[in-house]
Design a protein around this motif. Structure first.
Motif, short mmCIF file in Angstrom:
data_model
loop_
_atom_site.label_atom_id
_atom_site.label_comp_id
_atom_site.label_asym_id
_atom_site.label_seq_id
_atom_site.Cartn_x
_atom_site.Cartn_y
_atom_site.Cartn_z
N ALA A 2 0.82 -1.22 0.00
CA ALA A 2 0.00 0.00 0.00
C ALA A 2 0.85 1.27 0.00
CB ALA A 2 -0.94 0.00 1.20
N GLU A 3 2.12 1.15 0.38
CA GLU A 3 3.00 2.31 0.45
C GLU A 3 4.05 2.33 -0.67
OE1 GLU A 3 4.61 1.92 4.37
OE2 GLU A 3 2.69 2.36 5.33
N ALA A 4 4.03 1.33 -1.50
CA ALA A 4 5.04 1.22 -2.56
C ALA A 4 4.69 2.12 -3.75
CB ALA A 4 5.14 -0.23 -3.03
N HIS A 5 5.69 2.74 -4.30
CA HIS A 5 5.57 3.50 -5.54
C HIS A 5 4.56 4.64 -5.47
CE1 HIS A 5 7.85 0.10 -6.99
NE2 HIS A 5 6.86 -0.70 -6.66
N LEU A 6 4.49 5.31 -4.33
CA LEU A 6 3.50 6.37 -4.17
C LEU A 6 3.70 7.50 -5.17
CD1 LEU A 6 3.23 6.57 -0.28
CD2 LEU A 6 1.68 5.45 -1.89
N GLU A 7 4.97 7.85 -5.46
CA GLU A 7 5.22 8.93 -6.42
C GLU A 7 4.74 8.54 -7.81
OE1 GLU A 7 8.04 7.30 -4.99
OE2 GLU A 7 7.91 8.46 -3.15
N LEU A 8 5.06 7.32 -8.22
CA LEU A 8 4.63 6.86 -9.54
C LEU A 8 3.10 6.82 -9.62
CD1 LEU A 8 5.12 5.65 -12.35
CD2 LEU A 8 5.28 3.41 -11.25
N ARG A 9 2.46 6.32 -8.59
CA ARG A 9 1.01 6.24 -8.59
C ARG A 9 0.38 7.63 -8.64
NH1 ARG A 9 0.77 2.03 -3.81
NH2 ARG A 9 -1.27 2.93 -3.46
N ALA A 10 0.98 8.59 -7.94
CA ALA A 10 0.46 9.95 -7.97
C ALA A 10 0.61 10.55 -9.38
CB ALA A 10 1.18 10.82 -6.93
N ARG A 11 1.76 10.30 -10.01
CA ARG A 11 1.97 10.80 -11.37
C ARG A 11 0.97 10.16 -12.35
NH1 ARG A 11 7.41 10.00 -10.10
NH2 ARG A 11 7.53 8.23 -11.51
N GLN A 12 0.73 8.87 -12.19
CA GLN A 12 -0.23 8.19 -13.07
C GLN A 12 -1.63 8.74 -12.87
OE1 GLN A 12 0.60 6.60 -15.59
NE2 GLN A 12 1.55 4.62 -15.22
N ALA A 13 -2.01 8.98 -11.62
CA ALA A 13 -3.34 9.53 -11.35
C ALA A 13 -3.48 10.91 -11.98
CB ALA A 13 -3.58 9.59 -9.84
N ALA A 14 -2.45 11.76 -11.83
CA ALA A 14 -2.51 13.09 -12.45
C ALA A 14 -2.58 12.98 -13.96
CB ALA A 14 -1.28 13.90 -12.02
N ARG A 15 -1.83 12.06 -14.52
CA ARG A 15 -1.81 11.86 -15.98
C ARG A 15 -3.17 11.42 -16.49
NH1 ARG A 15 2.01 10.26 -20.06
NH2 ARG A 15 1.04 8.85 -21.55
N VAL A 16 -3.76 10.44 -15.83
CA VAL A 16 -5.02 9.86 -16.30
C VAL A 16 -6.22 10.71 -15.89
CG1 VAL A 16 -6.53 7.84 -16.11
CG2 VAL A 16 -4.06 7.53 -16.29
N LEU A 17 -6.30 11.03 -14.61
CA LEU A 17 -7.48 11.75 -14.11
C LEU A 17 -7.40 13.25 -14.34
CD1 LEU A 17 -7.91 9.78 -10.78
CD2 LEU A 17 -9.07 9.38 -12.95
N GLY A 18 -6.19 13.79 -14.29
CA GLY A 18 -6.03 15.24 -14.47
C GLY A 18 -5.90 15.64 -15.92
N ASP A 19 -5.01 14.97 -16.65
CA ASP A 19 -4.71 15.33 -18.03
C ASP A 19 -5.55 14.56 -19.05
OD1 ASP A 19 -2.79 16.97 -16.92
OD2 ASP A 19 -1.16 15.56 -17.28
N GLY A 20 -6.23 13.51 -18.61
CA GLY A 20 -7.06 12.72 -19.52
C GLY A 20 -6.27 11.86 -20.49
#
Length: 69
Positions: free
Chosen positions: A32-50
């Motif tokens: 649950a704590e692994a790769h938090l930075e990567l997961r945050a970037r992916q969320a911004a990419r997908v949910l923020g930038d579409g």
């Protein structure tokens, strides 16, 4: 594998570790704590930038999990 146990083959090492002990010994984060930075970037990419998710996490995991193909 169950074959060694069923065939009575002794383990190479008698030591048993809990998942927490193994993570501490080998330097892995809790899932649950692994790769938090990567997961945050992916969320911004997908949910923020579409945009579609990148394959970076898959590429990085090949060293541990093996090749994708």
């Amino acid at each position: 594998m169950i074959a060694p146990m069923k065939l009575g083959i002794p383990p190479r090492n008698e030591e048993v570790l809990t998942p927490a002990e193994a993570r501490a010994r080998y330097g892995y984060a809790k899932p649950a704590e692994a790769h938090l930075e990567l997961r945050a970037r992916q969320a911004a990419r997908v949910l923020g930038d579409g945009k579609a998710p990148s394959g970076r996490g898959l590429i990085e995991s090949q060293e541990i999990l093996g090749p994708l193909s």
